[in-house]
Write a protein that holds these residues in place. Structure first.
Motif, PDB file in Angstrom:
ATOM      1  N   VAL A 135      -8.354 -12.697   6.216  1.00 32.10           N
ATOM      2  CA  VAL A 135      -6.971 -12.213   6.277  1.00 32.10           C
ATOM      3  C   VAL A 135      -6.897 -10.889   5.514  1.00 32.10           C
ATOM      4  O   VAL A 135      -7.331 -10.807   4.369  1.00 32.10           O
ATOM      5  N   MET A 136      -6.366  -9.864   6.139  1.00 34.89           N
ATOM      6  CA  MET A 136      -6.231  -8.566   5.470  1.00 34.89           C
ATOM      7  C   MET A 136      -4.959  -8.583   4.624  1.00 34.89           C
ATOM      8  O   MET A 136      -3.920  -8.032   4.998  1.00 34.89           O
ATOM      9  N   GLU A 137      -5.070  -9.222   3.485  1.00 37.00           N
ATOM     10  CA  GLU A 137      -3.888  -9.549   2.691  1.00 37.00           C
ATOM     11  C   GLU A 137      -3.132  -8.331   2.196  1.00 37.00           C
ATOM     12  O   GLU A 137      -1.901  -8.342   2.128  1.00 37.00           O
ATOM     13  N   ARG A 138      -3.835  -7.261   1.840  1.00 35.59           N
ATOM     14  CA  ARG A 138      -3.126  -6.078   1.344  1.00 35.59           C
ATOM     15  C   ARG A 138      -2.334  -5.404   2.459  1.00 35.59           C
ATOM     16  O   ARG A 138      -1.234  -4.906   2.237  1.00 35.59           O
ATOM     17  N   ALA A 139      -2.912  -5.397   3.651  1.00 36.49           N
ATOM     18  CA  ALA A 139      -2.203  -4.812   4.796  1.00 36.49           C
ATOM     19  C   ALA A 139      -0.923  -5.592   5.089  1.00 36.49           C
ATOM     20  O   ALA A 139       0.131  -5.000   5.357  1.00 36.49           O
ATOM     21  N   TRP A 140      -1.010  -6.919   5.028  1.00 37.15           N
ATOM     22  CA  TRP A 140       0.180  -7.739   5.306  1.00 37.15           C
ATOM     23  C   TRP A 140       1.222  -7.592   4.212  1.00 37.15           C
ATOM     24  O   TRP A 140       2.427  -7.514   4.490  1.00 37.15           O
ATOM     25  N   ALA A 141       0.762  -7.538   2.947  1.00 36.11           N
ATOM     26  CA  ALA A 141       1.712  -7.368   1.849  1.00 36.11           C
ATOM     27  C   ALA A 141       2.409  -6.018   1.943  1.00 36.11           C
ATOM     28  O   ALA A 141       3.604  -5.898   1.649  1.00 36.11           O
ATOM     29  N   GLN A 142       1.675  -5.006   2.362  1.00 34.88           N
ATOM     30  CA  GLN A 142       2.278  -3.682   2.528  1.00 34.88           C
ATOM     31  C   GLN A 142       3.315  -3.704   3.650  1.00 34.88           C
ATOM     32  O   GLN A 142       4.421  -3.172   3.489  1.00 34.88           O
ATOM     33  N   ARG A 143       2.976  -4.325   4.750  1.00 32.38           N
ATOM     34  CA  ARG A 143       3.926  -4.424   5.867  1.00 32.38           C
ATOM     35  C   ARG A 143       5.180  -5.201   5.466  1.00 32.38           C
ATOM     36  O   ARG A 143       6.260  -4.937   5.977  1.00 32.38           O
TER      37      ARG A 143
END
Length: 312
Positions: A135-143
């Motif tokens: 899971v690309m967690e930083r990308a999702w948190a940024q979104r």
């Protein structure tokens, strides 16, 4: 379906469980991240972490992890300690590893979270993640508006900096989605300038194969001689690029008892670290993330960073 009510419930429940921030993004293909991830892998920045080459499609598409997924709920959980043991001199371990392994602490909270959502909403399909799947967690948190990805590739939050764990719920429930926030790094290059192994070759890109955390945790073989003398006494992980980040002046101590270090950890001298036994290792790190390195790995790291005169 009362989408707003469910959204409000999820955010209130996140706060009740101790998460500092909760944001929600639509579960869809990460089109912008795909070429970046491909380029990063082609440059070999993953080093010996071959697992990062696996499940390329799943990393980019949450519906391959949870069929029918509609929402990615991103969460931040503070781990900033009351006492920074790295300022006391001697050998250093990353702040996130002071106490109990975060995987267990946060996973338990996520299980409770999912149960509460199902009690409130009914049958909801989904999965909970905390640094344990592609899971690309930083990308999702940024979104989801929880912050922006800084030049050291970590998520930065204006209210609390970057000393937090990221976790996600990917669920098949439609919710009200948050929007991203702007980048507040500006012209600052503190993290890039401070990295002793030059692991940040350009803004927003980290060469994982040069990171002190990689050498002291992920690398299972001999540490390359060319980085000898560059670890600044870090023997498990590294906080340098976070410690120098101006946004971390807003970090406040956590309230999680499980993250408190063992009372003897701060007292260890370099000599005691060098002579660490199996019994001491088990006592200090029985439930800690440091166990990932195992005693042999920690001993290798200690031998690598100690000045030659201390090895005699």
């Amino acid at each position: 379906m009362p989408i707003q009510r469910y959204t409000d419930f999820i955010k209130a429940e996140a706060a009740r469980l101790g998460f500092s921030f909760c944001g929600i993004a639509k579960a869809e293909f990460l089109a912008e991240e795909a070429p970046r991830l491909e380029a990063w892998l082609k440059k070999g920045y993953q080093g010996k972490m071959s697992y990062l080459e696996n499940h390329f499609d799943k990393r980019l598409d949450p519906t391959l992890l949870v069929p029918g997924a509609k929402s990615v709920v991103s969460l931040l959980y503070n781990y900033y300690p009351k006492q920074d043991l790295a300022t006391e001199g001697g050998l250093k371990i990353a702040k996130y590893a002071y106490g109990e392994d975060y995987h267990f602490v946060i996973k338990d909270k996520l299980k409770t979270f999912v149960d509460r959502i199902q009690e409130e909403v009914g049958e909801v399909q989904g999965r909970a993640f905390v640094d344990s799947a592609p899971v690309m967690e930083r990308a999702w948190a940024q979104r989801a508006g929880l912050g922006w990805v800084g030049k050291n590739s970590l998520l930065l939050n204006r209210q609390m900096g970057s000393f937090f764990f990221l976790a996600e719920l990917i669920i098949d429930l439609e919710l009200v989605y948050d929007g991203p926030v702007k980048d507040y790094c500006g012209t600052c290059t503190a993290c890039m300038d401070a990295c002793p192994t030059d692991a940040i070759p350009q803004p927003f890109v980290v060469d994982g194969s040069k990171c002190i955390s990689y050498f002291t945790i992920e690398l299972k073989e001999q540490i390359p001689a060319e980085v000898q003398g560059k670890f600044e006494n870090w023997i498990f992980g590294c906080d340098i690029c976070q410690d120098v980040c101006p946004w971390n002046r807003f970090a406040k101590p956590h309230n999680e008892a499980s993250f408190e270090p063992h009372g003897d950890l701060a007292k260890l001298s370099a000599e005691e670290w060098k002579e660490i036994t199996t019994d001491v290792f088990q006592k200090l790190f029985r439930h800690s993330a440091v166990k990932r390195a195992k005693l042999e790995g920690l001993q290798r790291n200690i031998r690598f960073v100690l000045p030659s005169e201390e090895q005699k």
